[in-house]
Enzyme design. Structure first.
Site, PDB file in Angstrom:
ATOM      1  N   LYS A 131      75.261 -35.482 -62.945  1.00 22.16           N
ATOM      2  CA  LYS A 131      75.839 -34.404 -62.650  1.00 22.16           C
ATOM      3  C   LYS A 131      77.254 -34.166 -62.909  1.00 22.16           C
ATOM      4  CE  LYS A 131      75.516 -35.455 -58.226  1.00 22.16           C
ATOM      5  NZ  LYS A 131      75.086 -37.007 -58.112  1.00 22.16           N
ATOM      6  N   ARG A 186      75.134 -31.585 -49.589  1.00 27.09           N
ATOM      7  CA  ARG A 186      74.434 -32.651 -49.490  1.00 27.09           C
ATOM      8  C   ARG A 186      73.348 -32.764 -48.389  1.00 27.09           C
ATOM      9  NH1 ARG A 186      77.610 -35.829 -52.995  1.00 27.09           N
ATOM     10  NH2 ARG A 186      76.874 -37.977 -53.087  1.00 27.09           N
ATOM     11  N   ARG A 211      78.748 -48.146 -64.955  1.00 24.75           N
ATOM     12  CA  ARG A 211      79.728 -47.074 -64.762  1.00 24.75           C
ATOM     13  C   ARG A 211      81.273 -47.694 -64.623  1.00 24.75           C
ATOM     14  NH1 ARG A 211      79.489 -41.755 -61.054  1.00 24.75           N
ATOM     15  NH2 ARG A 211      79.063 -43.379 -59.557  1.00 24.75           N
ATOM     16  N   ARG A 216      83.894 -47.833 -59.292  1.00 19.88           N
ATOM     17  CA  ARG A 216      84.062 -47.381 -58.245  1.00 19.88           C
ATOM     18  C   ARG A 216      83.625 -48.202 -56.923  1.00 19.88           C
ATOM     19  NH1 ARG A 216      81.518 -41.447 -58.693  1.00 19.88           N
ATOM     20  NH2 ARG A 216      80.534 -41.810 -56.780  1.00 19.88           N
ATOM     21  N   ARG A 222      73.329 -45.235 -50.721  1.00 15.30           N
ATOM     22  CA  ARG A 222      73.492 -44.156 -51.403  1.00 15.30           C
ATOM     23  C   ARG A 222      72.213 -43.427 -51.679  1.00 15.30           C
ATOM     24  NH1 ARG A 222      77.501 -45.224 -55.974  1.00 15.30           N
ATOM     25  NH2 ARG A 222      77.441 -42.964 -56.492  1.00 15.30           N
TER      26      ARG A 222
HETATM   27  P1  AP5 Z   1      78.055 -39.541 -63.792  1.00 15.20           P
HETATM   28  O1  AP5 Z   1      77.895 -38.328 -64.282  1.00 15.20           O
HETATM   29  O2  AP5 Z   1      79.109 -40.086 -62.874  1.00 15.20           O
HETATM   30  O3  AP5 Z   1      76.850 -39.302 -62.661  1.00 15.20           O
HETATM   31  P2  AP5 Z   1      76.779 -38.544 -61.335  1.00 15.20           P
HETATM   32  O4  AP5 Z   1      75.639 -37.734 -61.082  1.00 15.20           O
HETATM   33  O5  AP5 Z   1      78.123 -37.646 -60.970  1.00 15.20           O
HETATM   34  O6  AP5 Z   1      76.962 -39.657 -60.097  1.00 15.20           O
HETATM   35  P3  AP5 Z   1      77.922 -40.156 -58.857  1.00 15.20           P
HETATM   36  O7  AP5 Z   1      77.717 -41.389 -58.252  1.00 15.20           O
HETATM   37  O8  AP5 Z   1      79.252 -39.541 -58.901  1.00 15.20           O
HETATM   38  O9  AP5 Z   1      76.988 -39.293 -57.722  1.00 15.20           O
HETATM   39  P4  AP5 Z   1      77.096 -39.038 -56.342  1.00 15.20           P
HETATM   40  O10 AP5 Z   1      76.549 -37.877 -55.797  1.00 15.20           O
HETATM   41  O11 AP5 Z   1      76.703 -40.249 -55.581  1.00 15.20           O
HETATM   42  O12 AP5 Z   1      78.713 -39.461 -56.010  1.00 15.20           O
HETATM   43  P5  AP5 Z   1      79.940 -38.514 -55.466  1.00 15.20           P
HETATM   44  O13 AP5 Z   1      81.193 -38.687 -56.214  1.00 15.20           O
HETATM   45  O14 AP5 Z   1      79.488 -37.071 -55.370  1.00 15.20           O
HETATM   46  O15 AP5 Z   1      77.194 -40.589 -64.615  1.00 15.20           O
HETATM   47  C1  AP5 Z   1      76.846 -42.087 -63.825  1.00 15.20           C
HETATM   48  C2  AP5 Z   1      76.958 -42.999 -65.164  1.00 15.20           C
HETATM   49  O16 AP5 Z   1      76.055 -42.671 -66.130  1.00 15.20           O
HETATM   50  C3  AP5 Z   1      78.266 -42.965 -65.844  1.00 15.20           C
HETATM   51  O17 AP5 Z   1      78.703 -44.304 -66.486  1.00 15.20           O
HETATM   52  C4  AP5 Z   1      77.984 -41.858 -67.267  1.00 15.20           C
HETATM   53  O18 AP5 Z   1      78.661 -42.081 -68.259  1.00 15.20           O
HETATM   54  C5  AP5 Z   1      76.399 -42.377 -67.353  1.00 15.20           C
HETATM   55  N1  AP5 Z   1      75.719 -41.343 -67.724  1.00 15.20           N
HETATM   56  C6  AP5 Z   1      75.902 -40.012 -67.678  1.00 15.20           C
HETATM   57  N2  AP5 Z   1      74.739 -39.268 -68.218  1.00 15.20           N
HETATM   58  C7  AP5 Z   1      74.073 -40.339 -68.896  1.00 15.20           C
HETATM   59  C8  AP5 Z   1      72.905 -40.090 -69.832  1.00 15.20           C
HETATM   60  N3  AP5 Z   1      72.277 -39.062 -69.966  1.00 15.20           N
HETATM   61  N4  AP5 Z   1      72.317 -41.316 -70.297  1.00 15.20           N
HETATM   62  C9  AP5 Z   1      73.095 -42.394 -70.293  1.00 15.20           C
HETATM   63  N5  AP5 Z   1      74.259 -42.498 -69.406  1.00 15.20           N
HETATM   64  C10 AP5 Z   1      74.730 -41.497 -68.798  1.00 15.20           C
HETATM   65  O19 AP5 Z   1      79.998 -39.018 -54.043  1.00 15.20           O
HETATM   66  C11 AP5 Z   1      80.662 -40.114 -53.519  1.00 15.20           C
HETATM   67  C12 AP5 Z   1      80.604 -40.203 -52.187  1.00 15.20           C
HETATM   68  O20 AP5 Z   1      81.660 -39.169 -51.696  1.00 15.20           O
HETATM   69  C13 AP5 Z   1      79.433 -40.131 -51.248  1.00 15.20           C
HETATM   70  O21 AP5 Z   1      78.585 -41.267 -51.175  1.00 15.20           O
HETATM   71  C14 AP5 Z   1      79.910 -39.626 -50.165  1.00 15.20           C
HETATM   72  O22 AP5 Z   1      80.488 -40.734 -49.378  1.00 15.20           O
HETATM   73  C15 AP5 Z   1      81.001 -38.690 -50.250  1.00 15.20           C
HETATM   74  N6  AP5 Z   1      80.528 -37.202 -50.499  1.00 15.20           N
HETATM   75  C16 AP5 Z   1      80.716 -36.607 -51.613  1.00 15.20           C
HETATM   76  N7  AP5 Z   1      80.446 -35.243 -51.595  1.00 15.20           N
HETATM   77  C17 AP5 Z   1      79.856 -35.178 -50.034  1.00 15.20           C
HETATM   78  C18 AP5 Z   1      79.378 -34.288 -49.499  1.00 15.20           C
HETATM   79  N8  AP5 Z   1      79.026 -33.059 -49.999  1.00 15.20           N
HETATM   80  N9  AP5 Z   1      78.999 -34.568 -48.067  1.00 15.20           N
HETATM   81  C19 AP5 Z   1      79.078 -35.740 -47.728  1.00 15.20           C
HETATM   82  N10 AP5 Z   1      79.978 -36.979 -48.128  1.00 15.20           N
HETATM   83  C20 AP5 Z   1      79.919 -36.444 -49.532  1.00 15.20           C
HETATM   84 MG    MG Z   2      79.848 -37.713 -59.989  1.00 13.04          MG
END
Ligand code: AP5
Ligand code: MG
Length: 209
Positions: free
Chosen positions: A14, A89, A123, A156, A167
């Site tokens: 994403k 979420r 990552r 991370r 997660r």
């Molecule tokens: P990346 O693009 O970083 O993936 P992502 O979908 O953004 O994954 P996240 O881990 O950031 O998602 P998340 O939803 O768990 O975390 P968030 O920060 O929102 O890609 C991942 C890896 O793959 C990278 O190394 C990239 O280079 C690689 N990659 C990408 N595309 C690729 C491809 N096509 N092929 C190969 N490699 C690829 O949330 C974190 C925490 O914050 C949550 O667990 C929660 O505690 C809190 N939080 C955040 N939002 C909320 C909310 N709305 N409500 C409550 N808690 C929340």
């Molecule tokens: Mg992300």
């Protein structure tokens, strides 16, 4: 297309795609994960409260997330629209968002769990400028160093295997029901999020038409 949500499990890509498409759409990329990580790094009261939940891979309580998101949406650049990444979420967040925003499109990133676990374990991020790397799909030019500022790259805390398991379960239990929620509202387009970032970008582009 000015108010868009990217929905998908952890590691689906994403953030990688949102960076690019926010530029293409001319709107800010609003990641609640990034906003919360900034609050944790700045040791604000909200950040201190969110930290334990994030490390464990649990959702941060809705009131904290809504507070931080509302503040960000109140900034001038968000008046033209936004690309939301990682919000909403759960159903309560989707309903809260529905009270103050009319969305144009929700793009769901579909992908098998094995690929997610691999992407997350590989990552690495820059603690200084937040650039995101991947040991196999996007390695830095110099091992373990950020291309932009040379900082040593880190993992991370929630990319450790125990937190990843939590997660993925949280996504299945609390976030996946949003697929039906937005499907019945005719806002949802699902894309295959496996393949190269370029292949995924092409599918996202079609989903945003
Ligand atoms: P990346 O693009 O970083 O993936 P992502 O979908 O953004 O994954 P996240 O881990 O950031 O998602 P998340 O939803 O768990 O975390 P968030 O920060 O929102 O890609 C991942 C890896 O793959 C990278 O190394 C990239 O280079 C690689 N990659 C990408 N595309 C690729 C491809 N096509 N092929 C190969 N490699 C690829 O949330 C974190 C925490 O914050 C949550 O667990 C929660 O505690 C809190 N939080 C955040 N939002 C909320 C909310 N709305 N409500 C409550 N808690 C929340
Ligand atoms: Mg992300």
């Amino acid at each position: 297309m000015h108010r868009v949500v990217f929905l998908g499990p952890p590691g689906a890509g994403k953030g990688t795609q949102a960076d690019q498409f926010a530029r293409e759409l001319g709107v800010p990329h609003l990641s609640t994960g990034d906003l919360l990580r900034s609050a944790v790094a700045a040791r604000t009261p909200l950040g201190l409260e969110a930290d334990g939940h994030m490390r464990a891979g649990r959702l941060v309580p809705d009131d904290l997330v809504l507070k931080i998101l509302r503040e960000r949406l109140g900034q001038p650049d968000a008046t033209v629209g936004y690309l939301l990444d990682g919000f909403p979420r759960n159903l309560a967040q989707a309903e809260a968002l529905g009270k103050f925003a009319e969305l144009d499109r929700v793009v769901s990133f579909d992908i098998v769990p094995e690929l997610l676990v691999r992407r997350l374990s590989e990552r690495r991020v820059c603690p200084t400028c937040q650039s995101v790397y991947n040991l196999s799909s996007k390695p830095p030019n110099v091992a373990d160093r950020c291309d932009a500022d040379g900082s040593p790259l880190v993992q991370r805390p929630d990319d450790r295997p125990e937190a990843v398991t939590t997660r993925l379960k949280v996504y299945a239990d609390q976030t996946a029901p949003l697929l039906e929620y937005y499907g019945t509202r005719k806002l949802l387009r699902s894309i295959d999020a496996s393949g190269t970032p370029e292949q995924v970008a092409e599918r996202v582009r079609r989903a945003l038409r």
